[in-house]
Design a protein around this motif. Structure first.
Motif, PDB file in Angstrom:
ATOM      1  N   ILE A 153      18.690  -2.584   7.832  1.00  0.00           N
ATOM      2  CA  ILE A 153      18.032  -2.620   6.520  1.00  0.00           C
ATOM      3  C   ILE A 153      16.695  -1.883   6.612  1.00  0.00           C
ATOM      4  O   ILE A 153      16.357  -1.073   5.744  1.00  0.00           O
ATOM      5  N   TYR A 154      15.952  -2.112   7.678  1.00  0.00           N
ATOM      6  CA  TYR A 154      14.670  -1.434   7.862  1.00  0.00           C
ATOM      7  C   TYR A 154      14.889   0.067   8.081  1.00  0.00           C
ATOM      8  O   TYR A 154      14.110   0.882   7.597  1.00  0.00           O
ATOM      9  N   THR A 155      15.948   0.408   8.798  1.00  0.00           N
ATOM     10  CA  THR A 155      16.280   1.818   9.017  1.00  0.00           C
ATOM     11  C   THR A 155      16.539   2.507   7.685  1.00  0.00           C
ATOM     12  O   THR A 155      16.021   3.595   7.412  1.00  0.00           O
ATOM     13  N   GLY A 156      17.332   1.867   6.838  1.00  0.00           N
ATOM     14  CA  GLY A 156      17.631   2.430   5.528  1.00  0.00           C
ATOM     15  C   GLY A 156      16.395   2.552   4.657  1.00  0.00           C
ATOM     16  O   GLY A 156      16.216   3.549   3.947  1.00  0.00           O
ATOM     17  N   LEU A 157      15.530   1.542   4.708  1.00  0.00           N
ATOM     18  CA  LEU A 157      14.289   1.607   3.935  1.00  0.00           C
ATOM     19  C   LEU A 157      13.416   2.779   4.381  1.00  0.00           C
ATOM     20  O   LEU A 157      12.886   3.518   3.549  1.00  0.00           O
ATOM     21  N   LEU A 158      13.281   2.953   5.695  1.00  0.00           N
ATOM     22  CA  LEU A 158      12.481   4.074   6.188  1.00  0.00           C
ATOM     23  C   LEU A 158      13.076   5.412   5.770  1.00  0.00           C
ATOM     24  O   LEU A 158      12.341   6.336   5.408  1.00  0.00           O
ATOM     25  N   LEU A 159      14.395   5.519   5.821  1.00  0.00           N
ATOM     26  CA  LEU A 159      15.060   6.747   5.398  1.00  0.00           C
ATOM     27  C   LEU A 159      14.796   7.024   3.916  1.00  0.00           C
ATOM     28  O   LEU A 159      14.472   8.154   3.527  1.00  0.00           O
ATOM     29  N   ALA A 160      14.890   5.992   3.092  1.00  0.00           N
ATOM     30  CA  ALA A 160      14.647   6.149   1.653  1.00  0.00           C
ATOM     31  C   ALA A 160      13.188   6.488   1.364  1.00  0.00           C
ATOM     32  O   ALA A 160      12.892   7.314   0.492  1.00  0.00           O
ATOM     33  N   ILE A 161      12.267   5.877   2.083  1.00  0.00           N
ATOM     34  CA  ILE A 161      10.847   6.183   1.893  1.00  0.00           C
ATOM     35  C   ILE A 161      10.548   7.603   2.351  1.00  0.00           C
ATOM     36  O   ILE A 161       9.796   8.339   1.690  1.00  0.00           O
ATOM     37  N   LEU A 184       0.833  -1.205   0.000  1.00  0.00           N
ATOM     38  CA  LEU A 184       0.000   0.000   0.000  1.00  0.00           C
ATOM     39  C   LEU A 184       0.868   1.256   0.000  1.00  0.00           C
ATOM     40  O   LEU A 184       0.563   2.232  -0.704  1.00  0.00           O
ATOM     41  N   ALA A 185       1.955   1.240   0.759  1.00  0.00           N
ATOM     42  CA  ALA A 185       2.874   2.389   0.787  1.00  0.00           C
ATOM     43  C   ALA A 185       3.469   2.617  -0.605  1.00  0.00           C
ATOM     44  O   ALA A 185       3.527   3.754  -1.086  1.00  0.00           O
ATOM     45  N   ALA A 186       3.887   1.547  -1.260  1.00  0.00           N
ATOM     46  CA  ALA A 186       4.451   1.680  -2.607  1.00  0.00           C
ATOM     47  C   ALA A 186       3.412   2.218  -3.587  1.00  0.00           C
ATOM     48  O   ALA A 186       3.715   3.082  -4.417  1.00  0.00           O
ATOM     49  N   LEU A 187       2.181   1.730  -3.480  1.00  0.00           N
ATOM     50  CA  LEU A 187       1.121   2.198  -4.375  1.00  0.00           C
ATOM     51  C   LEU A 187       0.854   3.692  -4.212  1.00  0.00           C
ATOM     52  O   LEU A 187       0.548   4.389  -5.185  1.00  0.00           O
ATOM     53  N   LEU A 188       0.978   4.194  -2.999  1.00  0.00           N
ATOM     54  CA  LEU A 188       0.770   5.625  -2.776  1.00  0.00           C
ATOM     55  C   LEU A 188       1.757   6.464  -3.586  1.00  0.00           C
ATOM     56  O   LEU A 188       1.435   7.571  -4.005  1.00  0.00           O
ATOM     57  N   PHE A 189       2.955   5.944  -3.783  1.00  0.00           N
ATOM     58  CA  PHE A 189       3.935   6.657  -4.608  1.00  0.00           C
ATOM     59  C   PHE A 189       3.705   6.420  -6.099  1.00  0.00           C
ATOM     60  O   PHE A 189       3.954   7.298  -6.916  1.00  0.00           O
ATOM     61  N   LEU A 190       3.237   5.240  -6.460  1.00  0.00           N
ATOM     62  CA  LEU A 190       3.137   4.865  -7.866  1.00  0.00           C
ATOM     63  C   LEU A 190       1.874   5.359  -8.556  1.00  0.00           C
ATOM     64  O   LEU A 190       1.886   5.609  -9.757  1.00  0.00           O
ATOM     65  N   LEU A 191       0.788   5.478  -7.805  1.00  0.00           N
ATOM     66  CA  LEU A 191      -0.473   5.903  -8.406  1.00  0.00           C
ATOM     67  C   LEU A 191      -0.414   7.378  -8.796  1.00  0.00           C
ATOM     68  O   LEU A 191       0.225   8.179  -8.110  1.00  0.00           O
ATOM     69  N   PRO A 192      -1.097   7.751  -9.866  1.00  0.00           N
ATOM     70  CA  PRO A 192      -1.152   9.168 -10.235  1.00  0.00           C
ATOM     71  C   PRO A 192      -1.825   9.988  -9.128  1.00  0.00           C
ATOM     72  O   PRO A 192      -2.723   9.486  -8.435  1.00  0.00           O
ATOM     73  N   ALA A 236       9.117  10.669   0.130  1.00  0.00           N
ATOM     74  CA  ALA A 236       7.964  11.478   0.547  1.00  0.00           C
ATOM     75  C   ALA A 236       8.302  12.965   0.534  1.00  0.00           C
ATOM     76  O   ALA A 236       7.491  13.787   0.095  1.00  0.00           O
ATOM     77  N   LEU A 237       9.495  13.308   1.001  1.00  0.00           N
ATOM     78  CA  LEU A 237       9.901  14.711   1.006  1.00  0.00           C
ATOM     79  C   LEU A 237      10.016  15.250  -0.415  1.00  0.00           C
ATOM     80  O   LEU A 237       9.579  16.368  -0.704  1.00  0.00           O
ATOM     81  N   ALA A 238      10.588  14.473  -1.298  1.00  0.00           N
ATOM     82  CA  ALA A 238      10.713  14.907  -2.692  1.00  0.00           C
ATOM     83  C   ALA A 238       9.343  15.030  -3.356  1.00  0.00           C
ATOM     84  O   ALA A 238       9.116  15.953  -4.138  1.00  0.00           O
ATOM     85  N   LEU A 239       8.427  14.129  -3.041  1.00  0.00           N
ATOM     86  CA  LEU A 239       7.076  14.183  -3.590  1.00  0.00           C
ATOM     87  C   LEU A 239       6.317  15.379  -3.014  1.00  0.00           C
ATOM     88  O   LEU A 239       5.559  16.040  -3.715  1.00  0.00           O
ATOM     89  N   ALA A 240       6.510  15.626  -1.723  1.00  0.00           N
ATOM     90  CA  ALA A 240       5.922  16.767  -1.004  1.00  0.00           C
ATOM     91  C   ALA A 240       4.401  16.710  -0.918  1.00  0.00           C
ATOM     92  O   ALA A 240       3.740  17.737  -0.810  1.00  0.00           O
ATOM     93  N   GLU A 241       3.826  15.508  -0.969  1.00  0.00           N
ATOM     94  CA  GLU A 241       2.376  15.342  -0.866  1.00  0.00           C
ATOM     95  C   GLU A 241       2.051  14.468   0.344  1.00  0.00           C
ATOM     96  O   GLU A 241       2.855  13.637   0.758  1.00  0.00           O
ATOM     97  N   TRP A 242       0.837  14.646   0.878  1.00  0.00           N
ATOM     98  CA  TRP A 242       0.426  13.904   2.064  1.00  0.00           C
ATOM     99  C   TRP A 242       0.433  12.392   1.860  1.00  0.00           C
ATOM    100  O   TRP A 242       0.613  11.633   2.805  1.00  0.00           O
ATOM    101  N   ARG A 243       0.257  11.943   0.639  1.00  0.00           N
ATOM    102  CA  ARG A 243       0.292  10.490   0.400  1.00  0.00           C
ATOM    103  C   ARG A 243       1.669   9.928   0.723  1.00  0.00           C
ATOM    104  O   ARG A 243       1.798   8.780   1.138  1.00  0.00           O
ATOM    105  N   GLY A 244       2.713  10.727   0.556  1.00  0.00           N
ATOM    106  CA  GLY A 244       4.054  10.305   0.937  1.00  0.00           C
ATOM    107  C   GLY A 244       4.185  10.145   2.443  1.00  0.00           C
ATOM    108  O   GLY A 244       4.812   9.207   2.929  1.00  0.00           O
TER     109      GLY A 244
END
Length: 194
Positions: free
Chosen positions: A129-137, A52-60, A141-149
């Motif tokens: 690994i989880y720490t790095g994933l959260l940092l990347a996500i 679901l988190a990935a879809l929030l980034f992938l969906l228009p 989100a910051l680059a997207l700058a939208e609440w879905r991120g």
């Protein structure tokens, strides 16, 4: 931000994620044999929120409705920081996975001759690994700058906490006091926080 350069630079983040995914899939070479693996239902408990988190980034954005509202003014600075966080986070996951070696698994497992790794990225954080994933996500989100991120970061955090708690139970069963001591001397996910 000028639309054309911003659109070109936005491709950096999906490209970094794609390269990371390819490495993650292809780099699963010589791993130790599995002696115990979590059930499909257990895997679903954290994989569904991650999907679901990935879809929030992938969906228009138009599909996400109010979640596509901007939460921070888009700027070169916020975008640059986001790209940097994605690169640092994904790089950290690669470093941690390489350090884990043949003990690594994408699911919660115990391996034959499973060893407790407490060095390198695992010295201060038990699940780097989880720490790095959260940092990347979070960077995405910051680059997207939208609440879905923001929602994607929260979903990913919940999913990874579910996974790490189960994993920690298994590690305590397997390594007993050694793992209990390791827990006292390290952070689970975020140094200074959790």
């Amino acid at each position: 931000m000028n639309l054309l350069p911003r659109t070109m630079l936005q491709e950096w983040i999906p490209l970094m994620w794609l390269v990371w995914l390819l490495y993650w899939r292809l780099g699963a070479g010589h791993l130790k044999a599995v002696t115990r693996r979590e059930s499909r239902l257990q895997r679903a408990s954290y994989r569904i929120p991650l999907v679901l988190a990935a879809l929030l980034f992938l969906l228009p954005g138009r599909v996400c409705g109010v979640l596509s509202t901007v939460f921070i003014a888009r700027s070169w600075a916020s975008f640059g920081i986001g790209v940097t966080l994605v690169a640092l986070g994904l790089g950290y996951t690669v470093q941690a996975r390489r350090h884990l070696g043949a003990n690594w698994s994408g699911t919660i497992t115990l391996k034959q001759e499973h060893s407790l790794v407490r060095s390198g990225p695992y010295r201060r954080v038990r699940h780097p690994i989880y720490t790095g994933l959260l940092l990347a996500i979070a960077g995405s989100a910051l680059a997207l700058a939208e609440w879905r991120g923001v929602l994607a970061v929260l979903l990913a955090a919940v999913a990874l906490i579910i996974k790490l708690r189960r994993e920690e139970c298994w590690m305590l069963e397997r390594f007993g006091n050694d793992y209990a001591e390791y827990r006292k001397a390290s952070w689970a996910l975020l140094p200074g926080v959790y």
